[in-house]
Design an enzyme around this catalytic site. Sequence first.
Site, PDB file in Angstrom:
ATOM      1  N   GLU A  61       0.832  -1.209   0.000  1.00 15.85           N
ATOM      2  CA  GLU A  61       0.000   0.000   0.000  1.00 15.85           C
ATOM      3  C   GLU A  61       0.868   1.262   0.000  1.00 15.85           C
ATOM      4  O   GLU A  61       0.610   2.218  -0.734  1.00 15.85           O
ATOM      5  CB  GLU A  61      -0.910   0.033   1.235  1.00 15.85           C
ATOM      6  CG  GLU A  61      -1.888  -1.123   1.325  1.00 15.85           C
ATOM      7  CD  GLU A  61      -1.342  -2.331   2.086  1.00 15.85           C
ATOM      8  OE1 GLU A  61      -0.149  -2.640   1.933  1.00 15.85           O
ATOM      9  OE2 GLU A  61      -2.123  -2.963   2.810  1.00 15.85           O
ATOM     10  N   CYS A  95       0.339   1.601   7.333  1.00 14.57           N
ATOM     11  CA  CYS A  95      -0.299   1.939   6.059  1.00 14.57           C
ATOM     12  C   CYS A  95      -1.618   2.680   6.280  1.00 14.57           C
ATOM     13  O   CYS A  95      -1.943   3.608   5.544  1.00 14.57           O
ATOM     14  CB  CYS A  95      -0.520   0.675   5.227  1.00 14.57           C
ATOM     15  SG  CYS A  95       1.024  -0.007   4.587  1.00 14.57           S
TER      16      CYS A  95
HETATM   17  N1  THU Z   1       2.294  -6.451   4.094  1.00 12.07           N
HETATM   18  C1  THU Z   1       1.831  -5.586   3.150  1.00 12.07           C
HETATM   19  O1  THU Z   1       2.456  -5.405   2.089  1.00 12.07           O
HETATM   20  N2  THU Z   1       0.690  -4.913   3.405  1.00 12.07           N
HETATM   21  C2  THU Z   1      -0.044  -5.064   4.538  1.00 12.07           C
HETATM   22  O2  THU Z   1      -1.003  -4.351   4.722  1.00 12.07           O
HETATM   23  C3  THU Z   1       0.312  -6.089   5.519  1.00 12.07           C
HETATM   24  C4  THU Z   1       1.669  -6.659   5.370  1.00 12.07           C
HETATM   25  C5  THU Z   1       3.515  -7.197   3.817  1.00 12.07           C
HETATM   26  C6  THU Z   1       4.715  -6.784   4.624  1.00 12.07           C
HETATM   27  C7  THU Z   1       5.526  -8.054   4.600  1.00 12.07           C
HETATM   28  O3  THU Z   1       6.304  -8.067   3.424  1.00 12.07           O
HETATM   29  C8  THU Z   1       4.506  -9.169   4.501  1.00 12.07           C
HETATM   30  O4  THU Z   1       3.305  -8.567   4.083  1.00 12.07           O
HETATM   31  C9  THU Z   1       4.270  -9.909   5.810  1.00 12.07           C
HETATM   32  O5  THU Z   1       4.058  -9.027   6.850  1.00 12.07           O
END
Ligand code: THU
Length: 138
Positions: A61, A95
């Site tokens: 995000e 985020c």
């Molecule tokens: N992650 C995201 O990209 N967006 C989210 O809203 C939750 C978590 C990613 C961060 C990390 O690379 C993986 O998911 C596990 O936490």
Amino acid sequence: MVSERVYDREALIAAAARARESAYAPYSKFKVGAALLTGGGGVFTGCNVENASSGATICAERTAVVKAVSEGERDFVALAVVTDVPRPASPCGICRQVLVEFNPALPVIMANLAGEYRVERADTLLPLAFTQEAMDRP
Ligand code: THU
């Protein structure tokens, strides 16, 4: 009341699912894709980019938001975030804070690859958010 602007939910989910394929997630193996529609009609996509130093990881995000803002777009209409889990994942706390900064009323579409989704406003996901107004002094 600020009314929600028109967006193509399925197109945004599809763009986020495509962006998810670029995720760099060798540590968690949890791939996330995001797609952000702006007032200008552009769609900025993002994926999570992990790092051996875990704290340096950036979520999908925020990747999308940073790409949009750095291209001069701050007017956000809707965001889709796609994961491959039975219960579509919702954005993490950092985020949420970043999304509320630009549009508290932003519709956040949380979807999975099976086509299931739910939609919540950014400020519903982050009640009592810390905002610029919180720093106002009388
Ligand atoms: N992650 C995201 O990209 N967006 C989210 O809203 C939750 C978590 C990613 C961060 C990390 O690379 C993986 O998911 C596990 O936490």
